[in-house]
Design an enzyme around this catalytic site. Structure first.
Site, PDB file in Angstrom:
ATOM      1  N   CYS A 122     -11.994 -13.857 -51.203  1.00 19.78           N
ATOM      2  CA  CYS A 122     -12.199 -12.876 -50.143  1.00 19.78           C
ATOM      3  C   CYS A 122     -13.433 -12.058 -50.491  1.00 19.78           C
ATOM      4  CB  CYS A 122     -10.982 -11.971 -50.018  1.00 19.78           C
ATOM      5  SG  CYS A 122     -10.934 -11.103 -48.427  1.00 19.78           S
ATOM      6  N   CYS A 124     -13.605  -8.625 -49.460  1.00 17.86           N
ATOM      7  CA  CYS A 124     -13.368  -7.184 -49.268  1.00 17.86           C
ATOM      8  C   CYS A 124     -13.512  -6.337 -50.536  1.00 17.86           C
ATOM      9  CB  CYS A 124     -12.029  -6.930 -48.595  1.00 17.86           C
ATOM     10  SG  CYS A 124     -10.598  -7.390 -49.568  1.00 17.86           S
ATOM     11  N   CYS A 132     -13.464  -8.048 -44.954  1.00 15.82           N
ATOM     12  CA  CYS A 132     -13.301  -9.354 -45.606  1.00 15.82           C
ATOM     13  C   CYS A 132     -14.388 -10.355 -45.234  1.00 15.82           C
ATOM     14  CB  CYS A 132     -11.925  -9.925 -45.282  1.00 15.82           C
ATOM     15  SG  CYS A 132     -10.583  -8.795 -45.717  1.00 15.82           S
ATOM     16  N   LYS A 197      -1.140 -14.132 -42.425  1.00 17.63           N
ATOM     17  CA  LYS A 197      -1.348 -12.827 -43.049  1.00 17.63           C
ATOM     18  C   LYS A 197      -1.413 -11.768 -41.951  1.00 17.63           C
ATOM     19  CE  LYS A 197      -4.493 -10.369 -46.136  1.00 17.63           C
ATOM     20  NZ  LYS A 197      -5.670 -10.497 -46.996  1.00 17.63           N
ATOM     21  N   GLU A 235      -1.135 -20.461 -36.638  1.00 19.31           N
ATOM     22  CA  GLU A 235      -1.978 -20.303 -37.835  1.00 19.31           C
ATOM     23  C   GLU A 235      -1.612 -21.328 -38.900  1.00 19.31           C
ATOM     24  OE1 GLU A 235      -4.503 -18.561 -38.812  1.00 19.31           O
ATOM     25  OE2 GLU A 235      -4.716 -16.861 -37.464  1.00 19.31           O
ATOM     26  N   LYS A 250       2.581 -13.519 -45.700  1.00 17.82           N
ATOM     27  CA  LYS A 250       2.321 -12.219 -46.302  1.00 17.82           C
ATOM     28  C   LYS A 250       2.318 -11.128 -45.246  1.00 17.82           C
ATOM     29  CE  LYS A 250      -1.409 -10.069 -48.718  1.00 17.82           C
ATOM     30  NZ  LYS A 250      -2.793 -10.004 -48.828  1.00 17.82           N
TER      31      LYS A 250
HETATM   32  C1  PBG Z   1      -7.710  -9.292 -49.811  1.00 11.18           C
HETATM   33  C2  PBG Z   1      -6.283  -9.110 -50.070  1.00 11.18           C
HETATM   34  C3  PBG Z   1      -5.411  -8.051 -49.729  1.00 11.18           C
HETATM   35  C4  PBG Z   1      -4.186  -8.346 -50.338  1.00 11.18           C
HETATM   36  C5  PBG Z   1      -4.321  -9.563 -50.981  1.00 11.18           C
HETATM   37  N1  PBG Z   1      -5.612 -10.031 -50.793  1.00 11.18           N
HETATM   38  C6  PBG Z   1      -5.675  -6.782 -49.023  1.00 11.18           C
HETATM   39  C7  PBG Z   1      -5.908  -6.754 -47.585  1.00 11.18           C
HETATM   40  O1  PBG Z   1      -5.956  -7.762 -46.876  1.00 11.18           O
HETATM   41  O2  PBG Z   1      -6.127  -5.638 -47.126  1.00 11.18           O
HETATM   42  C8  PBG Z   1      -2.967  -7.474 -50.299  1.00 11.18           C
HETATM   43  C9  PBG Z   1      -2.026  -7.673 -51.441  1.00 11.18           C
HETATM   44  C10 PBG Z   1      -1.017  -6.603 -51.622  1.00 11.18           C
HETATM   45  O3  PBG Z   1      -0.879  -5.660 -50.827  1.00 11.18           O
HETATM   46  O4  PBG Z   1      -0.297  -6.706 -52.620  1.00 11.18           O
HETATM   47  N2  PBG Z   1      -8.103  -9.512 -48.545  1.00 11.18           N
END
Ligand code: PBG
Length: 327
Positions: A122, A124, A132, A197, A235, A250
């Site tokens: 990613c 971000c 991201c 996600k 997805e 997630k």
């Molecule tokens: C990166 C990413 C995130 C998480 C995992 N990879 C943050 C987001 O998308 O804001 C979140 C993991 C967690 O909250 O434990 N993009």
């Protein structure tokens, strides 16, 4: 006694622990768990994340102890998140050879070659704006971002990552990364896609840990609406078609219906990500003595597996493996 319906004694199979163990449908093993690590630059850094007691940002020199501890309790896979010092508009730190995740990967593979390194792919944590992907006119540019994500995946594979886990939610990220990995000769490296996600408030503490809070707007133009179920299947199907080897759902706890739906609709391993906010809630309650942490946590993960998760990504992985070992 009731005589117009048959009387059933369900309690016969609950009479002792041995009897219950005999008919138990779901069990947990250290092999089911993946432990996330936050790697920071510098030396001798071990910062506890305020909103995640027991979770630390660590510098490379702490990896030796960390990996040894994980190995001792039987955890065989880690997920790496990098927290670089320098950020820029295009997330350069994500795909340079000496990026923090690339360095950590090399180090872990040198300490314990058999420890599986999963690289979160990613931008971000590396972009100054915290999104991201790359930005054009305040919009996240999907196709431009794919190029950089593919470059990130290849550089992670070059450093020795065993599995690439793209979490950016750009359209086409699986196929873009698959093609780039194959072109670079990494045909055997699997993709664990964050296929489903949601744009979730449960990620709050992670953004403290990874220093990745968006500087403007939110992630709702790329992450999914928590209200949607059918969209999760769309997805998941797309990522399977594009060649994903495993799928992540997630968050986990509030989305167990989605874990089950995706499990039923696909035939590849499903990973539930027990995210930072889920961890923080349990830790806060445990810290106050309001719940029995160990039994609640075990129940939570049993429920995730019962819902269809083959694997669980969690900040509790080390604790769970320790509890299972001492059982
Ligand atoms: C990166 C990413 C995130 C998480 C995992 N990879 C943050 C987001 O998308 O804001 C979140 C993991 C967690 O909250 O434990 N993009």
């Amino acid at each position: 006694m009731v005589d117009n319906i048959t009387f059933r004694r369900h309690r016969r199979l609950r009479t002792s622990e041995a009897m219950r163990a005999l008919v138990r449908e779901t069990s947990l093993s250290a092999d089911d768990f993946i432990y996330p690590l936050f790697i920071v630059e510098g030396e001798n850094v071990k910062n506890e994340v305020t909103s995640m007691p027991g979770v630390f940002q660590i510098s490379l020199d702490y990896l030796e102890t960390e990996i040894e501890e994980l190995h001792q309790v039987g955890i065989r896979a880690v997920m790496l998140f990098g927290v670089p010092n320098e950020k820029d508009e295009v997330g350069t730190g994500a795909y340079i050879d000496e990026g923090i995740v690339q360095q950590a990967t090399k180090k872990i593979k040198a300490i314990h070659p058999e420890m599986l390194v999963i690289a979160d792919t990613c931008l971000c944590e590396y972009t100054s704006h915290g999104h991201c992907g790359v930005i054009h006119d305040e919009n996240i540019d999907n196709d431009e971002s794919l190029k950089l994500l593919a470059e990130t995946a290849v550089s992670q594979a070059k450093a020795g990552a065993d599995i690439i886990a793209p979490s950016n939610m750009m359209d086409g990220f699986v196929i873009a990364i698959r093609q780039a990995l194959d072109a670079a000769g990494f045909t055997t490296i699997p993709i664990m896609s964050y296929a489903v996600k949601y744009a979730s408030s449960f990620y709050g503490p992670f953004r403290d840990a990874a220093d990745s809070t968006p500087q403007f707007g939110d992630r709702k133009t790329y992450q999914m609406d928590p209200a949607n179920r059918r969209e999760a299947l769309k997805e998941a199907a797309t990522d399977v078609e594009e060649g994903a080897d495993m799928l992540i759902v997630k968050p986990a706890l509030a989305y167990l219906d989605i874990v089950r739906e995706v499990k039923n609709a696909t035939n590849i391993p499903i990973v539930a990500y027990n995210v930072s906010g889920e961890y923080a809630m349990v830790k806060a309650a445990a810290g106050n003595g309001w719940i029995d942490e160990k039994s609640l946590v075990m129940e939570m993960f049993t429920s995730m597996k019962r819902a269809g998760a083959d694997l669980i990504l969690t900040y509790y992985a080390k604790d769970v493996a320790t509890w299972l070992k001492n059982n």
